[in-house]
Design a protein around this motif. Structure first.
Motif, PDB file in Angstrom:
ATOM      1  N   LEU A 304       0.753  -1.073   0.003  1.00  0.00           N
ATOM      2  CA  LEU A 304       0.089   0.093  -0.202  1.00  0.00           C
ATOM      3  C   LEU A 304       0.945   1.393   0.073  1.00  0.00           C
ATOM      4  N   ASN A 305       1.870   1.087   0.708  1.00  0.00           N
ATOM      5  CA  ASN A 305       2.987   2.321   0.863  1.00  0.00           C
ATOM      6  C   ASN A 305       3.566   2.611  -0.484  1.00  0.00           C
ATOM      7  N   ALA A 306       3.807   1.533  -1.412  1.00  0.00           N
ATOM      8  CA  ALA A 306       4.302   1.777  -2.806  1.00  0.00           C
ATOM      9  C   ALA A 306       3.395   2.344  -3.746  1.00  0.00           C
ATOM     10  N   ARG A 314      10.785  14.080  -1.007  1.00  0.00           N
ATOM     11  CA  ARG A 314      11.187  14.672   0.201  1.00  0.00           C
ATOM     12  C   ARG A 314      12.157  13.585   0.884  1.00  0.00           C
ATOM     13  N   CYS A 315      11.840  12.283   0.951  1.00  0.00           N
ATOM     14  CA  CYS A 315      12.576  11.181   1.509  1.00  0.00           C
ATOM     15  C   CYS A 315      14.037  11.178   1.035  1.00  0.00           C
ATOM     16  N   THR A 316      14.108  11.357  -0.045  1.00  0.00           N
ATOM     17  CA  THR A 316      15.505  11.421  -0.838  1.00  0.00           C
ATOM     18  C   THR A 316      16.216  12.449  -0.565  1.00  0.00           C
ATOM     19  N   SER A 317      15.532  13.747  -0.359  1.00  0.00           N
ATOM     20  CA  SER A 317      16.351  15.016  -0.002  1.00  0.00           C
ATOM     21  C   SER A 317      16.952  14.840   1.420  1.00  0.00           C
ATOM     22  N   GLU A 318      16.265  14.126   2.231  1.00  0.00           N
ATOM     23  CA  GLU A 318      16.496  14.273   3.569  1.00  0.00           C
ATOM     24  C   GLU A 318      17.784  12.967   3.880  1.00  0.00           C
ATOM     25  N   PRO A 330      15.252   6.513  -1.334  1.00  0.00           N
ATOM     26  CA  PRO A 330      14.374   5.954  -0.700  1.00  0.00           C
ATOM     27  C   PRO A 330      13.023   6.187  -1.798  1.00  0.00           C
ATOM     28  N   ARG A 331      13.179   7.208  -2.328  1.00  0.00           N
ATOM     29  CA  ARG A 331      11.954   7.342  -3.419  1.00  0.00           C
ATOM     30  C   ARG A 331      12.191   6.422  -4.513  1.00  0.00           C
ATOM     31  N   PRO A 391       9.829   3.775   3.719  1.00  0.00           N
ATOM     32  CA  PRO A 391      10.991   2.877   2.747  1.00  0.00           C
ATOM     33  C   PRO A 391      11.735   1.902   3.652  1.00  0.00           C
ATOM     34  N   LEU A 392      12.193   2.431   4.813  1.00  0.00           N
ATOM     35  CA  LEU A 392      13.175   1.543   5.472  1.00  0.00           C
ATOM     36  C   LEU A 392      12.546   0.469   5.932  1.00  0.00           C
ATOM     37  N   SER A 393      11.194   0.031   5.910  1.00  0.00           N
ATOM     38  CA  SER A 393      10.920  -1.357   6.550  1.00  0.00           C
ATOM     39  C   SER A 393      11.111  -2.246   5.184  1.00  0.00           C
ATOM     40  N   ILE A 394      11.103  -1.870   4.093  1.00  0.00           N
ATOM     41  CA  ILE A 394      11.264  -2.566   2.875  1.00  0.00           C
ATOM     42  C   ILE A 394      12.725  -2.858   2.714  1.00  0.00           C
ATOM     43  N   ILE A 395      13.561  -1.946   2.992  1.00  0.00           N
ATOM     44  CA  ILE A 395      15.186  -2.024   2.940  1.00  0.00           C
ATOM     45  C   ILE A 395      15.549  -3.071   4.115  1.00  0.00           C
ATOM     46  N   MET A 396      15.026  -2.913   5.155  1.00  0.00           N
ATOM     47  CA  MET A 396      15.372  -3.960   6.305  1.00  0.00           C
ATOM     48  C   MET A 396      14.996  -5.490   5.959  1.00  0.00           C
ATOM     49  N   GLU A 397      13.647  -5.561   5.313  1.00  0.00           N
ATOM     50  CA  GLU A 397      13.265  -6.924   5.098  1.00  0.00           C
ATOM     51  C   GLU A 397      14.180  -7.508   3.809  1.00  0.00           C
TER      52      GLU A 397
END
Length: 440
Positions: A304-306, A314-318, A330-331, A391-397
């Protein structure tokens, strides 16, 4: 022939809503490909989050210019839908300005719609300038080349055209009212469109009716087209931002979820009465795959997030990794997850609802290991997202899959883990020597 326009309108409405419904069902099916996850806890807090973040736009205004412009477009989109309701009823019933008997209230509504339409035009112009002339850094990242850039501009053009059609329709209607044209009752206030009336000076009533009806038809058909364009666009967040913020993560950002199978294994190892060599029971379930290598391994909230991702960047700029030149964005993680999920959905469409292995997966074919290991797990991307995407939850999985299923952690990480296991610290020193630095 008298009812032909009403019949044509009803057909257009049924086709437009029908196609939209079909795409919503496909969207729901794709999201449900994810693993089940329990997000039924703390409903009161979830409703508050949805009201505050999705409805109240509180995370948008962290960046004031973009936030203010977005609120104008957002409020305009919500309120002008009241006008769309009148158009739909007029189209079905063969009436004209059905809500005109509301009197002064109707005048206030139409007047506010026009002011909002003008403000939306200003906001859209600002957005276009930021994307195409100023070229803000977050809009010119590699993942924004091609379709994402075209899609962002396409949305602006569609909204601009819809606003101008609305004002043109009202201007022609206002002129027809002044000329006492049949069926054009004097109703509504036109603080903006009245300035377009001089364009129609000298035109006959017949020509004005053609202009008014053409703008009316193009406006409503444009809205139906826009509605069905949403599924193929980043603007799907108009709909999904509300459920996404409701199901957003409630736990502290730094808290990472544990794998139940691993937790049980650790408990078994720490239980002195347990036999670590005992064979599992015959009816024991098959061990689950650790982590995720493809979209079906993620849970449905992550999928659903995707689909909710606005591609605002904004995520990538931070992201500190991205700021220091690393490959991670992250985007892009969210966009890649959505693209792979769409690919899986099309595979199922072509195979009667069954997924046929296509030799691809999210890991490596879409998201590289270099991107995954560049992440510092700082949660800056999660904090920055205006619609509670994680995005972090997907990266961690996906990292979990690499480490626990493929033993493919980077050498530096393996060395650190070995040192912690053997020395009780990340550094390659004997435990007896750990306090030698004190002597210096």
């Amino acid at each position: 022939m008298e009812y032909l326009p009403n019949i044509l309108f009803a057909i257009a409405l049924v086709i437009g809503i029908g196609f939209f419904t079909k795409n919503v069902k496909k969207l729901s099916r794709n999201i449900k490909l994810g693993k089940d996850v329990d997000v039924s806890d703390n409903k009161q807090q979830r409703w508050k989050n949805m009201a505050r973040i999705a409805l109240g736009q509180t995370k948008m205004v962290v960046r004031p210019i973009a936030g203010l412009m977005h609120i104008i477009v957002y409020v305009g989109f919500i309120i002008i839908n009241i006008e769309v309701l009148e158009i739909i009823l007029d189209g079905l019933l063969g009436t004209h300005r059905l809500f005109a008997p509301l009197g002064s209230l109707y005048n206030i509504l139409i007047g506010s719609f026009e002011v909002l339409a003008l403000l939306v035009i200003v906001a859209i112009t600002v957005f276009w300038i930021r994307r195409n002339i100023i070229k803000l850094k977050r809009f010119i990242k590699p993942e924004m080349e091609g379709w994402p850039k075209k899609d962002g501009n396409m949305i602006l053009y569609i909204e601009l055209v819809l606003m101008f059609l609305f004002l043109t329709m009202n201007a022609a209607d206002f002129q027809l009212q002044q000329l006492n044209a049949e069926h054009y009752v004097k109703a509504g206030a036109f603080p903006v469109s009245q300035f377009l009336v001089p364009l129609f000076d000298g035109m006959s009533i017949a020509n004005l009716i053609i202009i008014e009806r053409t703008a009316w038809w193009l406006h409503i058909l444009g809205i139906l087209t826009f509605l069905n364009y949403l599924y193929y666009s980043k603007h799907l967040h108009i709909i999904l931002a509300f459920p996404n913020t409701y199901y957003g993560k409630l736990k502290p950002m730094g808290q990472v979820n544990n794998v139940e199978a691993v937790t049980n294994e650790v408990k078994l190892m720490m239980d002195p009465s347990a036999d670590p060599y005992a064979a599992p029971a015959e009816d024991a379930p098959e061990p689950e795959k650790f982590g995720a290598s493809d979209v079906m391994d993620l849970n449905w909230v992550q999928l659903l997030n995707a689909y909710t991702c606005t591609e605002c960047g904004r995520c990538t700029s931070e992201c500190p990794a991205n700021q220091t030149g690393k490959k991670l964005s992250p985007r892009k993680i969210m966009m890649d997850t959505r693209d792979r999920l769409e690919e899986v959905g099309k595979n199922m469409d072509a195979n009667k609802g069954e997924f046929v292995a296509d030799g691809k997966q999210l890991l490596d074919d879409y998201i590289s290991q270099e991107e995954l290991w560049a992440c510092t797990t700082c949660n800056a991307c999660v904090q920055a997202c205006p619609v509670s995407i994680d995005p972090l939850s997907i990266i961690m999985e996906m990292r979990r899959f690499l480490v626990m299923e493929q033993s493919a952690a980077p050498t530096e990480l393996n060395n650190m883990m070995s040192n912690i296991e053997n020395n009780g610290a990340p550094w390659p020193y004997n435990q007896m020597d750990r306090l030698n630095w004190v002597n210096e």
